[in-house]
Design a protein around this motif. Structure first.
Motif, PDB file in Angstrom:
ATOM      1  N   ILE A  78      -7.932  -5.177  -8.546  1.00  0.00           N
ATOM      2  CA  ILE A  78      -6.775  -5.204  -7.654  1.00  0.00           C
ATOM      3  C   ILE A  78      -5.657  -5.986  -8.347  1.00  0.00           C
ATOM      4  N   ILE A  79      -4.515  -5.308  -8.548  1.00  0.00           N
ATOM      5  CA  ILE A  79      -3.387  -5.982  -9.202  1.00  0.00           C
ATOM      6  C   ILE A  79      -2.229  -6.227  -8.239  1.00  0.00           C
ATOM      7  N   ALA A  80      -2.240  -5.546  -7.090  1.00  0.00           N
ATOM      8  CA  ALA A  80      -1.163  -5.765  -6.107  1.00  0.00           C
ATOM      9  C   ALA A  80      -1.576  -5.174  -4.767  1.00  0.00           C
ATOM     10  N   LYS A  81      -0.963  -5.732  -3.731  1.00  0.00           N
ATOM     11  CA  LYS A  81      -1.087  -5.202  -2.377  1.00  0.00           C
ATOM     12  C   LYS A  81       0.331  -5.031  -1.830  1.00  0.00           C
ATOM     13  N   PRO A  82       1.036  -4.032  -2.362  1.00  0.00           N
ATOM     14  CA  PRO A  82       2.440  -3.876  -1.978  1.00  0.00           C
ATOM     15  C   PRO A  82       2.593  -3.577  -0.486  1.00  0.00           C
ATOM     16  N   ARG A  83       3.619  -4.177   0.101  1.00  0.00           N
ATOM     17  CA  ARG A  83       3.870  -3.981   1.531  1.00  0.00           C
ATOM     18  C   ARG A  83       4.830  -2.841   1.803  1.00  0.00           C
ATOM     19  N   ASP A  84       5.554  -2.409   0.750  1.00  0.00           N
ATOM     20  CA  ASP A  84       6.527  -1.342   0.948  1.00  0.00           C
ATOM     21  C   ASP A  84       6.729  -0.592  -0.372  1.00  0.00           C
ATOM     22  N   PRO A  85       7.428   0.544  -0.324  1.00  0.00           N
ATOM     23  CA  PRO A  85       7.624   1.345  -1.544  1.00  0.00           C
ATOM     24  C   PRO A  85       8.360   0.594  -2.645  1.00  0.00           C
ATOM     25  N   THR A 137      -1.941   0.310   4.767  1.00  0.00           N
ATOM     26  CA  THR A 137      -2.301  -0.737   3.814  1.00  0.00           C
ATOM     27  C   THR A 137      -2.406  -0.096   2.439  1.00  0.00           C
ATOM     28  N   MET A 138      -1.750  -0.711   1.450  1.00  0.00           N
ATOM     29  CA  MET A 138      -1.799  -0.207   0.076  1.00  0.00           C
ATOM     30  C   MET A 138      -2.458  -1.237  -0.830  1.00  0.00           C
ATOM     31  N   VAL A 139      -3.278  -0.728  -1.758  1.00  0.00           N
ATOM     32  CA  VAL A 139      -3.937  -1.574  -2.751  1.00  0.00           C
ATOM     33  C   VAL A 139      -3.773  -0.871  -4.098  1.00  0.00           C
ATOM     34  N   LEU A 140      -3.151  -1.541  -5.057  1.00  0.00           N
ATOM     35  CA  LEU A 140      -2.930  -0.969  -6.385  1.00  0.00           C
ATOM     36  C   LEU A 140      -3.972  -1.517  -7.349  1.00  0.00           C
ATOM     37  N   LEU A 141      -4.617  -0.598  -8.066  1.00  0.00           N
ATOM     38  CA  LEU A 141      -5.694  -0.941  -8.998  1.00  0.00           C
ATOM     39  C   LEU A 141      -5.292  -0.587 -10.424  1.00  0.00           C
ATOM     40  N   ASP A 142      -5.792  -1.371 -11.382  1.00  0.00           N
ATOM     41  CA  ASP A 142      -5.514  -1.089 -12.784  1.00  0.00           C
ATOM     42  C   ASP A 142      -6.625  -0.223 -13.391  1.00  0.00           C
ATOM     43  N   ALA A 143      -6.602  -0.061 -14.705  1.00  0.00           N
ATOM     44  CA  ALA A 143      -7.560   0.804 -15.391  1.00  0.00           C
ATOM     45  C   ALA A 143      -9.005   0.349 -15.225  1.00  0.00           C
ATOM     46  N   GLU A 144      -9.228  -0.962 -15.078  1.00  0.00           N
ATOM     47  CA  GLU A 144     -10.578  -1.483 -14.852  1.00  0.00           C
ATOM     48  C   GLU A 144     -10.935  -1.496 -13.377  1.00  0.00           C
ATOM     49  N   ALA A 171      -9.202  -9.576  -2.965  1.00  0.00           N
ATOM     50  CA  ALA A 171      -8.188 -10.482  -3.474  1.00  0.00           C
ATOM     51  C   ALA A 171      -7.663  -9.963  -4.808  1.00  0.00           C
ATOM     52  N   ILE A 172      -6.409 -10.263  -5.085  1.00  0.00           N
ATOM     53  CA  ILE A 172      -5.810  -9.845  -6.348  1.00  0.00           C
ATOM     54  C   ILE A 172      -6.590 -10.467  -7.498  1.00  0.00           C
ATOM     55  N   GLY A 173      -6.878  -9.632  -8.504  1.00  0.00           N
ATOM     56  CA  GLY A 173      -7.649 -10.066  -9.661  1.00  0.00           C
ATOM     57  C   GLY A 173      -9.123  -9.748  -9.575  1.00  0.00           C
ATOM     58  N   THR A 174      -9.600  -9.333  -8.410  1.00  0.00           N
ATOM     59  CA  THR A 174     -11.021  -8.999  -8.258  1.00  0.00           C
ATOM     60  C   THR A 174     -11.234  -7.502  -8.436  1.00  0.00           C
ATOM     61  N   LYS A 175     -12.440  -7.158  -8.779  1.00  0.00           N
ATOM     62  CA  LYS A 175     -12.814  -5.747  -8.912  1.00  0.00           C
ATOM     63  C   LYS A 175     -12.842  -5.127  -7.524  1.00  0.00           C
ATOM     64  N   ALA A 176     -12.226  -3.957  -7.401  1.00  0.00           N
ATOM     65  CA  ALA A 176     -12.184  -3.256  -6.115  1.00  0.00           C
ATOM     66  C   ALA A 176     -13.538  -2.600  -5.846  1.00  0.00           C
ATOM     67  N   PRO A 177     -13.915  -2.494  -4.582  1.00  0.00           N
ATOM     68  CA  PRO A 177     -15.140  -1.764  -4.258  1.00  0.00           C
ATOM     69  C   PRO A 177     -15.041  -0.312  -4.736  1.00  0.00           C
ATOM     70  N   GLU A 178     -16.127   0.192  -5.265  1.00  0.00           N
ATOM     71  CA  GLU A 178     -16.168   1.588  -5.728  1.00  0.00           C
ATOM     72  C   GLU A 178     -15.984   2.519  -4.536  1.00  0.00           C
ATOM     73  N   ILE A 179     -15.301   3.617  -4.774  1.00  0.00           N
ATOM     74  CA  ILE A 179     -15.122   4.650  -3.757  1.00  0.00           C
ATOM     75  C   ILE A 179     -15.731   5.932  -4.291  1.00  0.00           C
TER      76      ILE A 179
END
Length: 141
Positions: free
Chosen positions: A118-125, A108-115, A1-9
Motif C-alpha cells: 500500500i503506497i497511498a489511500k487517496p481521498r479524491d481523484p 475507498t481507494m487503495v493504491l498498490l505498487d509493483a510489490e 497501513a501505508i507501507g504494508t503488503k496488501a491482502p491478496e485478492i
C-alpha cells in the motif's frame, strides 16, 4: 497501513480467476464502491478518465462492489461502461475483500505498487493523480 503488503485478492471471474499479484501493471488501484453510493456515482467517472489516461503507463483498477443486488450492480456497470477489472461477491458489507482491507465506507481507494504494498489511500481523484505523478507515471492517451 501505508507501507504494508496488501491482502491478496483472488477474483473468480467467468473468464478465469484474476489474482492481484499476477496483474502485470506496475500499479493497482483497488476501489471499493456500491451502486447506491452517491459519492461513488460522483467519483467513478473521474476514475474512468484517470484509467483511460494512465492504464497504458502502468495502472490497473480493480473495482470491488459491496452491492447485494445483482441487477443494480450490473446496471451500474452497464451505465458506467467501466473497462477495468470489476467484481462483487453480492454480499454487501459482508464482502470478504472489504473486510480484509478494513473498509468501512464507500468509496475507498487503495493504491498498490509493483510489490502490492500500500503506497497511498487517496481521498479524491486529485490526490490519486498527484501520487501517480510522484511515482513517475504520465498520461498516455
Amino acid at each position: 497501513a501505508i507501507g504494508t503488503k496488501a491482502p491478496e485478492i483472488i477474483l473468480p471471474l467467468p473468464g478465469g480467476p484474476v489474482i492481484m499479484s499476477d496483474i502485470p501493471e506496475k500499479y493497482v488501484l483497488v476501489i471499493f464502491w456500491a451502486s447506491w453510493c452517491p459519492g461513488c456515482k460522483e467519483l467513478l467517472p473521474h476514475i474512468k478518465d484517470i484509467y483511460r489516461d494512465y492504464h497504458k503507463s502502468g495502472l490497473e483498477v480493480v473495482a470491488i462492489s459491496i452491492d447485494k443486488d445483482k441487477s443494480e450492480y450490473n446496471a451500474a456497470l452497464q451505465k458506467g461502461q467501466y473497462s477495468w477489472i470489476n467484481y462483487s461477491e453480492l454480499k454487501g458489507w459482508d464482502c470478504s475483500i472489504a473486510y480484509d482491507y478494513g473498509v468501512r465506507a464507500t468509496p475507498t481507494m487503495v493504491l498498490l505498487d509493483a510489490e502490492r504494498k500500500i503506497i497511498a489511500k487517496p481521498r479524491d481523484p486529485e490526490m490519486l493523480i498527484e501520487k501517480l505523478r510522484q511515482m513517475g507515471l504520465r498520461p498516455i492517451l
